[in-house]
Design a protein around this motif. Structure first.
Motif, PDB file in Angstrom:
ATOM      1  N   THR A   3      -2.656 -10.616 -37.264  1.00  0.00           N
ATOM      2  CA  THR A   3      -2.856 -11.062 -38.632  1.00  0.00           C
ATOM      3  C   THR A   3      -4.049 -11.988 -38.751  1.00  0.00           C
ATOM      4  O   THR A   3      -4.517 -12.251 -39.847  1.00  0.00           O
ATOM      5  CB  THR A   3      -1.601 -11.805 -39.136  1.00  0.00           C
ATOM      6  N   LEU A   4      -4.538 -12.484 -37.608  1.00  0.00           N
ATOM      7  CA  LEU A   4      -5.717 -13.336 -37.669  1.00  0.00           C
ATOM      8  C   LEU A   4      -6.953 -12.537 -38.065  1.00  0.00           C
ATOM      9  O   LEU A   4      -7.988 -13.090 -38.392  1.00  0.00           O
ATOM     10  CB  LEU A   4      -5.953 -14.005 -36.316  1.00  0.00           C
ATOM     11  N   LEU A   5      -6.844 -11.201 -38.038  1.00  0.00           N
ATOM     12  CA  LEU A   5      -7.940 -10.348 -38.456  1.00  0.00           C
ATOM     13  C   LEU A   5      -7.662  -9.741 -39.825  1.00  0.00           C
ATOM     14  O   LEU A   5      -8.274  -8.768 -40.223  1.00  0.00           O
ATOM     15  CB  LEU A   5      -8.152  -9.224 -37.425  1.00  0.00           C
ATOM     16  N   LEU A   6      -6.727 -10.320 -40.540  1.00  0.00           N
ATOM     17  CA  LEU A   6      -6.331  -9.806 -41.837  1.00  0.00           C
ATOM     18  C   LEU A   6      -7.504  -9.780 -42.808  1.00  0.00           C
ATOM     19  O   LEU A   6      -8.263 -10.729 -42.924  1.00  0.00           O
ATOM     20  CB  LEU A   6      -5.229 -10.709 -42.408  1.00  0.00           C
ATOM     21  N   ASP A   7      -7.692  -8.658 -43.494  1.00  0.00           N
ATOM     22  CA  ASP A   7      -8.744  -8.504 -44.486  1.00  0.00           C
ATOM     23  C   ASP A   7      -8.232  -9.008 -45.822  1.00  0.00           C
ATOM     24  O   ASP A   7      -7.257  -8.501 -46.354  1.00  0.00           O
ATOM     25  CB  ASP A   7      -9.134  -7.018 -44.590  1.00  0.00           C
ATOM     26  N   HIS A   8      -8.894 -10.030 -46.383  1.00  0.00           N
ATOM     27  CA  HIS A   8      -8.390 -10.617 -47.616  1.00  0.00           C
ATOM     28  C   HIS A   8      -8.512  -9.648 -48.782  1.00  0.00           C
ATOM     29  O   HIS A   8      -7.873  -9.833 -49.814  1.00  0.00           O
ATOM     30  CB  HIS A   8      -9.131 -11.925 -47.922  1.00  0.00           C
ATOM     31  N   LEU A  46     -11.505 -23.896 -26.608  1.00  0.00           N
ATOM     32  CA  LEU A  46     -10.069 -23.983 -26.367  1.00  0.00           C
ATOM     33  C   LEU A  46      -9.316 -23.735 -27.661  1.00  0.00           C
ATOM     34  O   LEU A  46      -9.535 -24.426 -28.657  1.00  0.00           O
ATOM     35  CB  LEU A  46      -9.718 -25.366 -25.804  1.00  0.00           C
ATOM     36  N   GLN A  47      -8.422 -22.752 -27.654  1.00  0.00           N
ATOM     37  CA  GLN A  47      -7.643 -22.429 -28.840  1.00  0.00           C
ATOM     38  C   GLN A  47      -6.310 -23.185 -28.826  1.00  0.00           C
ATOM     39  O   GLN A  47      -5.643 -23.248 -27.788  1.00  0.00           O
ATOM     40  CB  GLN A  47      -7.401 -20.920 -28.916  1.00  0.00           C
ATOM     41  N   HIS A  48      -5.959 -23.737 -29.974  1.00  0.00           N
ATOM     42  CA  HIS A  48      -4.698 -24.473 -30.112  1.00  0.00           C
ATOM     43  C   HIS A  48      -3.706 -23.567 -30.838  1.00  0.00           C
ATOM     44  O   HIS A  48      -3.952 -23.155 -31.973  1.00  0.00           O
ATOM     45  CB  HIS A  48      -4.923 -25.750 -30.910  1.00  0.00           C
ATOM     46  N   ILE A  49      -2.610 -23.250 -30.170  1.00  0.00           N
ATOM     47  CA  ILE A  49      -1.558 -22.407 -30.737  1.00  0.00           C
ATOM     48  C   ILE A  49      -0.310 -23.265 -30.903  1.00  0.00           C
ATOM     49  O   ILE A  49       0.202 -23.813 -29.923  1.00  0.00           O
ATOM     50  CB  ILE A  49      -1.221 -21.207 -29.832  1.00  0.00           C
ATOM     51  N   SER A  94       1.620 -11.892 -28.716  1.00  0.00           N
ATOM     52  CA  SER A  94       1.082 -11.241 -27.527  1.00  0.00           C
ATOM     53  C   SER A  94      -0.348 -10.742 -27.707  1.00  0.00           C
ATOM     54  O   SER A  94      -1.215 -11.049 -26.871  1.00  0.00           O
ATOM     55  CB  SER A  94       2.001 -10.083 -27.095  1.00  0.00           C
ATOM     56  N   PRO A  95      -0.646  -9.975 -28.765  1.00  0.00           N
ATOM     57  CA  PRO A  95      -2.042  -9.536 -28.919  1.00  0.00           C
ATOM     58  C   PRO A  95      -3.020 -10.689 -29.088  1.00  0.00           C
ATOM     59  O   PRO A  95      -4.159 -10.619 -28.618  1.00  0.00           O
ATOM     60  CB  PRO A  95      -2.007  -8.631 -30.166  1.00  0.00           C
ATOM     61  N   LEU A  96      -2.588 -11.772 -29.723  1.00  0.00           N
ATOM     62  CA  LEU A  96      -3.466 -12.918 -29.894  1.00  0.00           C
ATOM     63  C   LEU A  96      -3.776 -13.572 -28.548  1.00  0.00           C
ATOM     64  O   LEU A  96      -4.940 -13.823 -28.210  1.00  0.00           O
ATOM     65  CB  LEU A  96      -2.841 -13.943 -30.830  1.00  0.00           C
ATOM     66  N   LEU A  97      -2.739 -13.867 -27.748  1.00  0.00           N
ATOM     67  CA  LEU A  97      -2.956 -14.536 -26.470  1.00  0.00           C
ATOM     68  C   LEU A  97      -3.806 -13.687 -25.533  1.00  0.00           C
ATOM     69  O   LEU A  97      -4.689 -14.198 -24.833  1.00  0.00           O
ATOM     70  CB  LEU A  97      -1.616 -14.869 -25.805  1.00  0.00           C
ATOM     71  N   ASN A  98      -3.555 -12.374 -25.520  1.00  0.00           N
ATOM     72  CA  ASN A  98      -4.353 -11.504 -24.665  1.00  0.00           C
ATOM     73  C   ASN A  98      -5.796 -11.425 -25.131  1.00  0.00           C
ATOM     74  O   ASN A  98      -6.725 -11.381 -24.317  1.00  0.00           O
ATOM     75  CB  ASN A  98      -3.724 -10.113 -24.592  1.00  0.00           C
ATOM     76  N   ALA A  99      -6.006 -11.414 -26.447  1.00  0.00           N
ATOM     77  CA  ALA A  99      -7.373 -11.393 -26.977  1.00  0.00           C
ATOM     78  C   ALA A  99      -8.117 -12.665 -26.604  1.00  0.00           C
ATOM     79  O   ALA A  99      -9.297 -12.626 -26.231  1.00  0.00           O
ATOM     80  CB  ALA A  99      -7.345 -11.217 -28.492  1.00  0.00           C
ATOM     81  N   GLN A 106     -13.873 -17.823 -25.242  1.00  0.00           N
ATOM     82  CA  GLN A 106     -12.691 -18.686 -25.366  1.00  0.00           C
ATOM     83  C   GLN A 106     -12.013 -18.774 -24.006  1.00  0.00           C
ATOM     84  O   GLN A 106     -12.275 -19.681 -23.240  1.00  0.00           O
ATOM     85  CB  GLN A 106     -11.755 -18.141 -26.448  1.00  0.00           C
ATOM     86  N   GLY A 107     -11.102 -17.863 -23.703  1.00  0.00           N
ATOM     87  CA  GLY A 107     -10.496 -17.814 -22.383  1.00  0.00           C
ATOM     88  C   GLY A 107      -9.547 -18.947 -22.066  1.00  0.00           C
ATOM     89  O   GLY A 107      -9.244 -19.192 -20.894  1.00  0.00           O
ATOM     90  N   ALA A 108      -9.052 -19.648 -23.090  1.00  0.00           N
ATOM     91  CA  ALA A 108      -8.152 -20.770 -22.836  1.00  0.00           C
ATOM     92  C   ALA A 108      -7.393 -21.117 -24.103  1.00  0.00           C
ATOM     93  O   ALA A 108      -7.934 -21.002 -25.212  1.00  0.00           O
ATOM     94  CB  ALA A 108      -8.928 -21.994 -22.362  1.00  0.00           C
ATOM     95  N   PHE A 109      -6.137 -21.542 -23.937  1.00  0.00           N
ATOM     96  CA  PHE A 109      -5.378 -22.023 -25.088  1.00  0.00           C
ATOM     97  C   PHE A 109      -4.400 -23.121 -24.669  1.00  0.00           C
ATOM     98  O   PHE A 109      -3.958 -23.188 -23.520  1.00  0.00           O
ATOM     99  CB  PHE A 109      -4.630 -20.880 -25.796  1.00  0.00           C
ATOM    100  N   LEU A 110      -4.130 -23.997 -25.625  1.00  0.00           N
ATOM    101  CA  LEU A 110      -3.107 -25.035 -25.489  1.00  0.00           C
ATOM    102  C   LEU A 110      -2.005 -24.677 -26.461  1.00  0.00           C
ATOM    103  O   LEU A 110      -2.231 -24.609 -27.671  1.00  0.00           O
ATOM    104  CB  LEU A 110      -3.680 -26.405 -25.823  1.00  0.00           C
ATOM    105  N   LEU A 111      -0.812 -24.415 -25.946  1.00  0.00           N
ATOM    106  CA  LEU A 111       0.313 -24.005 -26.776  1.00  0.00           C
ATOM    107  C   LEU A 111       1.335 -25.122 -26.857  1.00  0.00           C
ATOM    108  O   LEU A 111       1.747 -25.674 -25.831  1.00  0.00           O
ATOM    109  CB  LEU A 111       0.956 -22.727 -26.218  1.00  0.00           C
ATOM    110  N   ASP A 112       1.711 -25.474 -28.090  1.00  0.00           N
ATOM    111  CA  ASP A 112       2.786 -26.435 -28.295  1.00  0.00           C
ATOM    112  C   ASP A 112       3.700 -25.900 -29.393  1.00  0.00           C
ATOM    113  O   ASP A 112       3.574 -24.749 -29.815  1.00  0.00           O
ATOM    114  CB  ASP A 112       2.252 -27.836 -28.607  1.00  0.00           C
ATOM    115  N   TYR A 113       4.606 -26.714 -29.853  1.00  0.00           N
ATOM    116  CA  TYR A 113       5.567 -26.225 -30.845  1.00  0.00           C
ATOM    117  C   TYR A 113       6.030 -27.367 -31.731  1.00  0.00           C
ATOM    118  O   TYR A 113       5.945 -28.551 -31.369  1.00  0.00           O
ATOM    119  CB  TYR A 113       6.771 -25.574 -30.167  1.00  0.00           C
ATOM    120  N   ASN A 114       6.515 -26.993 -32.905  1.00  0.00           N
ATOM    121  CA  ASN A 114       7.126 -27.948 -33.823  1.00  0.00           C
ATOM    122  C   ASN A 114       8.636 -27.932 -33.626  1.00  0.00           C
ATOM    123  O   ASN A 114       9.217 -26.893 -33.312  1.00  0.00           O
ATOM    124  CB  ASN A 114       6.801 -27.576 -35.278  1.00  0.00           C
TER     125      ASN A 114
END
Length: 332
Positions: A3-8, A46-49, A94-99, A106-114
């Motif tokens: 959905t991060l590639l969603l066309d508005h 670094l991507q923040h998820i 899954s598709p986002l993390l693999n992308a 990029q090649g890196a992410f920090l994942l946390d949660y609410n």
């Protein structure tokens, strides 16, 4: 498609209703799918998820029947745990993390949660980290701990045989997997617990941001085999031989395998090359300090990111427990 590639332009417009911008629609779609993505403020690569509380609750419910022992004993169950996390995010995580991991920029992410912090979350942390690692690949066996993951504690005093547990010195920038004969595409680090902590941020540097990269990559020794070993605590009783710049990616850019502690140069030229490389990396201004809160997971593409750890402020009650997984990518 994420959905991060969603066309508005695909959005339905209701007369009299304000139309969301493309950025707003992407953000809303991400939230609706159980997570939010953004660039980390200290390093835009670094991507923040951030997982929503609803997604986390759903994940806990979907995996509640599987205890940690079952997950450790049955390797296939780890993929079911990963699938549960992806289902909690409507198949979009899954598709986002693999992308992210396949994108060298990029090649890196920090994942946390609410959500509400758990007092005794050890098993949950292992389960969540297992889900994340198995969405992008398969962890290698960790000889130091005897499982597909390792847990270790940093305290104020230490007499170990490597810098891993030593709190009062900076752990220099390095890649993991330098001394084993299996591929280590990614490294996952999760903070499980900390008390009386000040300092100790993660240090990360993308290979392409290293200002002296060309100097060392174009050196005559850059692709010459070097011997690598490890201290007894690693439980690996063999040596391996490979260059620092052991391969190029699909675009011809270098992948690295370097760590100062475990290199075993066999002559003066190798020794000085590695020494000068270490000095250059430690003085690199493009290195980023990244705080990793308890319960958060930092995942790096191991061959195009170097990582380390800043030193801690001394405190008799200092204690930090970490979890580590290192593995290879698979087509998930």
């Amino acid at each position: 498609m994420s959905t991060l590639l969603l066309d508005h332009h695909q959005l339905k417009v209701v007369p009299g209703e304000r139309v969301m911008s493309a950025q707003e629609s992407v953000a809303k779609a991400s939230i609706d799918n159980g997570f939010r993505q953004s660039n980390h403020p200290h390093n835009p690569r670094l991507q923040h998820i951030s997982l929503s509380e609803e997604a986390l609750t759903t994940f806990e419910q979907l995996t509640s029947a599987w205890d940690l022992q079952a997950i450790e004993y049955k390797p296939f169950l780890r993929f079911a745990v990963a699938n549960a996390l992806d289902e909690a995010c409507h198949g979009e995580l899954s598709p986002l993390l693999n992308a992210i991991m396949q994108n060298r920029e990029q090649g890196a992410f920090l994942l946390d949660y609410n959500g509400v912090e758990q007092d005794e979350a050890t098993d949950f942390y292992v389960k969540l980290s297992t889900a994340v690692s198995h969405l992008i690949g398969v962890p290698n066996f960790d000889s130091m701990y005897g499982k597909y993951y390792a847990r270790f504690t940093v305290r104020n005093k230490d007499d170990s045989d490597s810098y891993l547990r030593q709190a009062h010195r900076r752990m220099e920038l390095h890649n993991d997997g330098t001394y084993v004969n299996e591929r280590t595409d990614f490294v996952l680090m999760m903070k499980m617990k900390e008390e009386n902590m000040e300092g100790g941020d993660s240090l990360i540097l993308h290979v392409d941001d290293w200002q002296d990269l060309n100097k060392f990559y174009n050196h005559p020794l850059a692709k010459q085999d070097i011997q690598w070993g490890s201290p007894p605590s690693k439980q690996v009783d063999y040596k391996v031989h490979h260059p620092v710049f052991f391969e190029e990616d699909k675009n011809g850019k270098p992948h690295m395998l370097f760590i100062d502690q475990f290199a075993e140069p066999q002559n003066m030229r190798q020794g000085l090359y590695l020494h000068q490389m270490g000095e250059s990396l430690e003085s690199e201004k493009n290195c980023s300090n990244i705080e990793v809160p308890v319960g958060s997971i930092l995942v790096l593409q191991n061959h195009c990111w170097l990582h380390g750890r800043d030193k801690f402020v001394s405190n008799p009650g200092l204690e930090r427990e970490l979890l580590r997984q290192r593995g290879h990518f698979t087509a998930n």
